[in-house]
Design a protein around this motif. Structure first.
Motif, PDB file in Angstrom:
ATOM      1  N   SER A   1      43.014 -34.185  56.485  1.00  0.00           N
ATOM      2  CA  SER A   1      43.214 -34.395  55.047  1.00  0.00           C
ATOM      3  C   SER A   1      44.694 -34.263  54.735  1.00  0.00           C
ATOM      4  O   SER A   1      45.385 -33.497  55.389  1.00  0.00           O
ATOM      5  N   PRO A   2      45.194 -34.966  53.738  1.00  0.00           N
ATOM      6  CA  PRO A   2      44.539 -35.951  52.885  1.00  0.00           C
ATOM      7  C   PRO A   2      44.356 -37.265  53.629  1.00  0.00           C
ATOM      8  O   PRO A   2      45.160 -37.623  54.468  1.00  0.00           O
ATOM      9  N   LYS A   3      43.289 -37.950  53.320  1.00  0.00           N
ATOM     10  CA  LYS A   3      42.979 -39.218  53.974  1.00  0.00           C
ATOM     11  C   LYS A   3      42.524 -40.225  52.936  1.00  0.00           C
ATOM     12  O   LYS A   3      42.024 -39.857  51.874  1.00  0.00           O
ATOM     13  N   VAL A   4      42.717 -41.484  53.277  1.00  0.00           N
ATOM     14  CA  VAL A   4      42.324 -42.580  52.398  1.00  0.00           C
ATOM     15  C   VAL A   4      41.481 -43.546  53.209  1.00  0.00           C
ATOM     16  O   VAL A   4      41.804 -43.846  54.355  1.00  0.00           O
ATOM     17  N   VAL A   5      40.396 -44.026  52.613  1.00  0.00           N
ATOM     18  CA  VAL A   5      39.524 -45.005  53.260  1.00  0.00           C
ATOM     19  C   VAL A   5      39.670 -46.334  52.535  1.00  0.00           C
ATOM     20  O   VAL A   5      39.554 -46.399  51.313  1.00  0.00           O
ATOM     21  N   MET A   6      39.958 -47.380  53.318  1.00  0.00           N
ATOM     22  CA  MET A   6      40.060 -48.730  52.776  1.00  0.00           C
ATOM     23  C   MET A   6      38.916 -49.558  53.320  1.00  0.00           C
ATOM     24  O   MET A   6      38.677 -49.592  54.525  1.00  0.00           O
TER      25      MET A   6
END
Length: 144
Positions: free
Chosen positions: A78-83
């Protein structure tokens, strides 16, 4: 949570195919070529989710891939982003009525950025990654 300046300028991306026709995968490969040069934004494709900041998911989630997708998501720091790249991951696309689908990506893991298209153009994928970067900056400021 504070993001380091280097983190803001170097997003590492992990690509995960959950059962697509490979149209989106071909466009992702086209995106990382020198013609579009995503490295100017600090975007780099990595081979392990443990090193990734952004998860690119293509295709509708099949029943066999759902637990694997959750595991990859949990391995990311974290922090993470999902596309979610492409129409199949967002709605099932042409496979929407298949017996073997667990559903779109957001039924399995939370999605932050959607890039529509069948397949989406490389410019749209780069725009999605830049949108992911602004989302990470909002997380840092405590707005999300």
């Amino acid at each position: 949570m504070t993001l380091s300046p280097s983190f803001k300028r170097s997003l590492w991306v992990f690509h995960f195919n959950t059962g697509s026709c490979n149209g989106c995968d071909i466009e992702i490969v086209a995106t990382i070529t020198p013609r579009y040069d995503p490295e100017r934004f600090g975007v780099r494709l990595v081979g392990s989710p443990k090193h990734a900041d952004v998860l690119l998911v293509t295709g509708p989630v099949t029943k066999k891939m759902a637990p694997r997708l959750r595991r990859v998501y949990e391995q990311m720091p974290s922090p993470k982003v999902v596309m979610c790249i492409g129409s199949c991951g967002q709605s099932g696309g042409v496979f929407y009525d298949s017996y073997n689908l667990d559903g779109p990506v957001d039924d399995v893991i939370p999605v932050d950025v959607y890039v529509p298209g069948c397949p989406p153009r490389p410019e749209a994928i780069i725009y999605g990654v830049v949108t992911a970067l602004t989302k990470l900056e909002r997380i840092e400021r405590g707005e999300e």
